[in-house]
Design an enzyme around this catalytic site. Structure first.
Site, PDB file in Angstrom:
ATOM      1  N   ARG A   1       0.825  -1.228   0.000  1.00 14.56           N
ATOM      2  CA  ARG A   1       0.000   0.000   0.000  1.00 14.56           C
ATOM      3  C   ARG A   1       0.852   1.268   0.000  1.00 14.56           C
ATOM      4  O   ARG A   1       0.607   2.193  -0.771  1.00 14.56           O
ATOM      5  CB  ARG A   1      -0.926   0.000   1.210  1.00 14.56           C
ATOM      6  CG  ARG A   1      -2.041  -1.012   1.068  1.00 14.56           C
ATOM      7  CD  ARG A   1      -3.069  -0.761   2.128  1.00 14.56           C
ATOM      8  NE  ARG A   1      -4.210  -1.626   1.985  1.00 14.56           N
ATOM      9  CZ  ARG A   1      -5.233  -1.641   2.832  1.00 14.56           C
ATOM     10  NH1 ARG A   1      -5.238  -0.832   3.865  1.00 14.56           N
ATOM     11  NH2 ARG A   1      -6.243  -2.451   2.654  1.00 14.56           N
TER      12      ARG A   1
ATOM     13  N   ASP B   1     -14.290  11.743  10.806  1.00 15.82           N
ATOM     14  CA  ASP B   1     -13.312  10.742  10.388  1.00 15.82           C
ATOM     15  C   ASP B   1     -11.962  11.432  10.290  1.00 15.82           C
ATOM     16  O   ASP B   1     -11.892  12.664  10.156  1.00 15.82           O
ATOM     17  CB  ASP B   1     -13.702  10.120   9.041  1.00 15.82           C
ATOM     18  CG  ASP B   1     -13.069   8.747   8.840  1.00 15.82           C
ATOM     19  OD1 ASP B   1     -13.758   7.734   9.011  1.00 15.82           O
ATOM     20  OD2 ASP B   1     -11.860   8.690   8.524  1.00 15.82           O
TER      21      ASP B   1
HETATM   22  C1  LIG Z   1     -14.014   0.450   8.533  1.00 20.94           C
HETATM   23  S1  LIG Z   1     -14.414   2.161   8.621  1.00 20.94           S
HETATM   24  C2  LIG Z   1     -15.853   2.107   9.663  1.00 20.94           C
HETATM   25  C3  LIG Z   1     -17.015   2.895   9.103  1.00 20.94           C
HETATM   26  C4  LIG Z   1     -18.322   2.782   9.880  1.00 20.94           C
HETATM   27  N1  LIG Z   1     -18.137   3.223  11.254  1.00 20.94           N
HETATM   28  C5  LIG Z   1     -18.872   1.385   9.824  1.00 20.94           C
HETATM   29  O1  LIG Z   1     -18.760   0.634  10.792  1.00 20.94           O
HETATM   30  O2  LIG Z   1     -19.410   1.000   8.786  1.00 20.94           O
HETATM   31  C6  LIG Z   1     -13.146   2.758   9.755  1.00 20.94           C
HETATM   32  C7  LIG Z   1     -12.924   4.255   9.689  1.00 20.94           C
HETATM   33  O3  LIG Z   1     -12.160   4.650  10.830  1.00 20.94           O
HETATM   34  C8  LIG Z   1     -11.355   5.749  10.451  1.00 20.94           C
HETATM   35  N2  LIG Z   1     -10.255   5.925  11.424  1.00 20.94           N
HETATM   36  C9  LIG Z   1      -9.163   5.130  11.603  1.00 20.94           C
HETATM   37  N3  LIG Z   1      -8.364   5.649  12.538  1.00 20.94           N
HETATM   38  C10 LIG Z   1      -8.955   6.798  12.971  1.00 20.94           C
HETATM   39  C11 LIG Z   1      -8.579   7.793  13.923  1.00 20.94           C
HETATM   40  N4  LIG Z   1      -7.442   7.728  14.640  1.00 20.94           N
HETATM   41  N5  LIG Z   1      -9.437   8.830  14.110  1.00 20.94           N
HETATM   42  C12 LIG Z   1     -10.582   8.919  13.407  1.00 20.94           C
HETATM   43  N6  LIG Z   1     -10.971   8.017  12.478  1.00 20.94           N
HETATM   44  C13 LIG Z   1     -10.157   6.970  12.259  1.00 20.94           C
HETATM   45  C14 LIG Z   1     -10.881   5.353   9.051  1.00 20.94           C
HETATM   46  O4  LIG Z   1     -10.449   6.491   8.322  1.00 20.94           O
HETATM   47  C15 LIG Z   1     -12.124   4.681   8.469  1.00 20.94           C
HETATM   48  O5  LIG Z   1     -12.876   5.566   7.676  1.00 20.94           O
END
Ligand SMILES: C[S@@+](CC[C@H](N)C(=O)[O-])C[C@H]1O[C@@H](n2cnc3c(N)ncnc32)[C@H](O)[C@@H]1O
Length: 298
Positions: free
Chosen positions: A47, A155
């Site tokens: 990646r 996010d």
């Molecule tokens: C798999 S998605 C989950 C989306 C939604 N909550 C769901 O369950 O369908 C995880 C999200 O967490 C965000 N994320 C990861 N680390 C983070 C951080 N330190 N602060 C805020 N968001 C974060 C990522 O950018 C990503 O968009």
């Protein structure tokens, strides 16, 4: 610089040494609370290797220098490469059943009396979670936008937030529990099919009225003063190590009104909810109860 790193491996990719991987893991942990196990090394190499190519860099150390310098755009690419944004409308629908049956009637009653109601979708990715939440609200109260009732959707990743804010989705790749849920998101009138982008359909504008999208890193300080009446943080902390997860749970619990719910992802668990002032309230669902134990605070 080790000139060996300039040579691609047998697969044509730039090699990622153990030391470089350790450096990437340190940066990811310090800046974003992300926990990278060594099993992820091939994935990270592939990646982030794409970013090396785009930037024309000789190796991962040079790339780390850029991220550590705080370059905002590259930090976005970095965190985006290390996390996944998978989501869909009404994902883990049992949480929306709980919301609609047990939570919303009370919250809407309070909203009608003029009370302030705040909901948070933390780690909202491309927006399907907050739009589903807004759609559940409007299904029970068409004039919800007139109340002091708002959803904050945050996010870390600005690219996914842009998609979320646009609210344009390809219906062919959207999955819904039922056609009724689909109509709640896109509407059921043919005119709703008109879109600024071919093949993509806009969410109902009423949904957008309830939501504010913001960038927020969950492992940095949060700017909130008021409390929340429900928090969705699902499939996000899965990337964090255990102490960071516990800190985030504690901070959520502190921000919830008494009795308010915290909903987490299907593979996440709060091992000692009482330590952070929460009680179990269903499948991966918790409620805020009483004052938080001083020991749980950081
Ligand atoms: C798999 S998605 C989950 C989306 C939604 N909550 C769901 O369950 O369908 C995880 C999200 O967490 C965000 N994320 C990861 N680390 C983070 C951080 N330190 N602060 C805020 N968001 C974060 C990522 O950018 C990503 O968009």
């Amino acid at each position: 610089m080790n000139t060996q790193l300039r040579n691609p491996g047998t697969d044509g990719e730039v090699p990622l040494t153990e030391a470089e991987f350790a450096r990437i893991a340190r940066i990811a942990k310090a800046g974003w609370g992300l926990s990278l196990e060594s099993a992820k090394r091939p994935l990270i190499r592939s990646r982030l290797g794409r970013r090396l190519k785009v930037l024309g860099l000789p190796g991962f150390d040079a790339y780390c220098d850029i991220v550590e310098s705080g370059d905002a755009q590259e930090c976005d690419h970095f965190v985006s490469a290390l996390t996944t944004n998978v989501t869909h409308f009404y994902r883990e629908v049992h949480h929306f059943d709980l919301l609609e049956k047990e939570v919303l009637p009370g919250l809407l009653e309070r909203a009608r009396k003029g009370e302030r109601i705040r909901m948070w979708s933390a780690g909202c990715s491309t927006g399907q979670e907050p739009y589903s939440l807004a759609a559940s609200i409007l299904a029970q109260s068409r004039d919800a936008a007139r109340y002091d009732l708002r959803i904050l959707a945050t996010d870390i990743d600005t690219a996914v937030l842009k998609t979320a804010q646009e609210g344009l989705y390809d219906p062919k790749i959207c999955i819904f529990p039922t056609p009724e849920h689909e109509a709640r998101i896109f509407g059921d009138r043919p005119s709703d099919a008109a879109s600024a982008r071919p093949g993509q359909r806009p969410v109902r504008p009423e949904l957008k009225q309830l939501i504010t999208f913001r960038r927020l890193n969950l492992v940095q300080p949060w700017p909130f003063t008021g409390r929340f009446d429900i928090i969705f943080c699902r499939n996000v902390v899965i990337y964090f190590d255990k102490p960071t997860q516990m800190q985030v749970w504690t901070r959520f619990a502190e921000l919830l009104n008494p009795g308010a719910h915290l909903l987490i992802g299907h593979s996440e668990r709060i091992t000692a909810p009482a330590d952070v002032g929460l009680v179990t309230a269903g499948i991966t669902a918790y409620r805020r109860q009483g004052p938080i134990a001083a020991t749980a605070r950081k």
